[in-house]
Design a protein around this motif. Structure first.
Motif, short mmCIF file in Angstrom:
data_model
loop_
_atom_site.label_atom_id
_atom_site.label_comp_id
_atom_site.label_asym_id
_atom_site.label_seq_id
_atom_site.Cartn_x
_atom_site.Cartn_y
_atom_site.Cartn_z
N PRO A 22 0.80 -1.24 0.00
CA PRO A 22 0.00 0.00 0.00
C PRO A 22 0.82 1.28 0.00
N TYR A 23 2.12 1.20 0.34
CA TYR A 23 2.97 2.39 0.35
C TYR A 23 3.75 2.54 -0.95
N CYS A 24 3.70 1.55 -1.82
CA CYS A 24 4.63 1.47 -2.96
C CYS A 24 4.13 2.27 -4.16
N ASP A 25 5.02 3.15 -4.67
CA ASP A 25 4.71 3.84 -5.93
C ASP A 25 5.68 3.44 -7.03
N THR A 201 -0.92 6.01 -4.16
CA THR A 201 -0.84 4.74 -3.45
C THR A 201 -2.08 4.52 -2.59
N ARG A 202 -2.25 3.29 -2.12
CA ARG A 202 -3.40 3.01 -1.25
C ARG A 202 -3.28 3.77 0.06
N GLY A 267 13.87 -2.91 -19.25
CA GLY A 267 12.71 -3.50 -18.62
C GLY A 267 11.62 -2.48 -18.39
N PRO A 268 10.38 -2.91 -18.13
CA PRO A 268 9.24 -2.00 -18.01
C PRO A 268 9.46 -0.92 -16.95
N GLY A 269 9.28 0.33 -17.37
CA GLY A 269 9.37 1.45 -16.45
C GLY A 269 10.77 1.87 -16.08
#
Length: 379
Positions: A22-25, A201-202, A267-269
């Motif tokens: 939930p904290y991860c961006d 984020t959540r 790689g992606p992003g």
């Protein structure tokens, strides 16, 4: 210290996770299945594109980040390491890092990842407390974390682990006890991050609706100062805002970022910086694969940095380091003014910066106000 102009770091992004914290961006995605062979081929093709644009370079580090790259088939890591060695000259002290989660399924891969060539593991413990791990949305228990760390220390030459602090309810006494426990575990590198509520984020949604209240800024600042004091006393001083290491155990890959060296990002992003250009890959895995099939690479954005933009980035990155920057060398490199020297001298007089000739670094008091200082001194 500066990066050698011929040196190159390689960042490899594995975008998949078991679940989204939930904290991860960060650029992470949950998928029911992952075609390991297809992703191996895709990453190797994206790597080959970067190698064609960066011939004759000396590779000093490889970093597998994510996402959760410990979910990657070890054969994929081995193939990328082998291909990188064919594309570029390899430094004798090449550092190869992989980020891992402590879940027992992933820890079972550690021996195979070490055999693939990984020599440094960065383990996402985040906490020693089960209640905090549940709050952070982690998929492992405290006991699993301890077991994974022990396995990692058996298989890898160098092990670092992450902890998150300044959680709601954290106290100086509680965090100091956690720190001392961490320091007793025998690793020579720790990444210690304050919880930040990132947009999108959540946790950002939870705070907005009043589900919990972040720790107050004064207590957070006290915890930051406590962290610096305790780790320095234990022989793992902060060499960067959130990273602490015994002398010689610093992350050589991350030092490339902070010293503003070139790095290829695949790689992606993945972000990259090469020969004065900023590169960004497509974030969504499916879009990355489509772009790769269409163009032979996964790049979504590729921009030439102006001298002023590059100088600003080098200033922002370099002042994160305890060693600071050689402002005159950076001004010569980019051909543009870097700092306002009158303001540098005023902030040195106030105890927020240290200046020795053209070398500038932050003091402990300055590190608490780094964003403000950067806005003040940038030319």
């Amino acid at each position: 210290m500066g990066a050698s102009p011929n040196a190159l770091a390689l960042y490899v992004h594995w975008p998949f996770c078991v679940s989204k914290c939930p904290y991860c961006d960060f650029n992470s995605h949950v998928r029911d299945t992952v075609d390991q062979q297809a992703w191996r081929d895709a990453l190797l093709a994206d790597l080959a594109h970067e190698a064609r644009l960066l011939p004759g370079r000396r590779l000093t580090s490889i970093f597998f980040g994510g996402g959760t790259p410990s979910l990657m088939d070890p054969a994929t890591a081995a193939a990328i390491i082998d291909a990188a060695g064919r594309h570029w000259d390899i430094a004798d002290d090449l550092e190869i890092t992989l980020e891992a989660n402590p879940n027992s399924v992933e820890a079972a891969r550690f021996a195979d990842l070490a055999a693939a060539g990984i020599d440094r593991l960065s383990l996402g413990l985040q906490s020693f407390d089960d209640d905090q791990l549940r709050f952070l949305g982690r998929a492992h228990s405290a006991a699993e974390g301890q077991a994974a760390l022990a396995i990692a220390q058996r298989h890898f030459d160098r092990v670092s682990f992450d902890l998150i602090y300044a959680l709601p309810g954290d106290t100086e006494a509680g965090w100091e006890a956690t720190l001392r426990r961490a320091l007793a575990l025998g690793t020579t590198h720790l990444s210690l991050y304050q919880l930040t509520i990132e947009p999108g984020t959540r946790f950002a949604t939870d705070v907005a609706r009043g589900a919990f209240e972040p720790l107050d800024p004064e207590t957070s600042a006290n915890l930051f100062e406590l962290t610096a004091a305790v780790t320095a006393d234990a022989g793992l001083p902060a060499y960067e805002i959130s990273n602490h290491a015994a002398p010689g155990a610093e992350s050589r890959h991350n030092l490339t970022y902070w010293r503003y060296g070139d790095y290829a990002g695949i790689g992606p992003g993945a972000h990259g910086r090469r020969q004065g250009q900023r590169t960004v890959r497509h974030r969504k895995p499916e879009n990355f694969l489509s772009g790769l099939a269409r163009n032979g690479h996964g790049i979504a954005e590729e921009d030439r940095l102006s001298p002023a933009e590059a100088a600003d980035e080098a200033l922002v990155m370099g002042l994160r380091l305890a060693e600071g920057i050689d402002a005159a060398a950076l001004e010569a490199r980019f051909g543009t003014p870097l700092v306002d020297w009158d303001k540098v001298d005023r902030l040195a007089a106030s105890g927020h910066l240290v200046r020795s000739g053209a070398r500038i670094a932050t003091t402990p008091a300055g590190r608490l106000l780094l964003d403000h200082l950067l806005g003040e001194i940038a030319a």
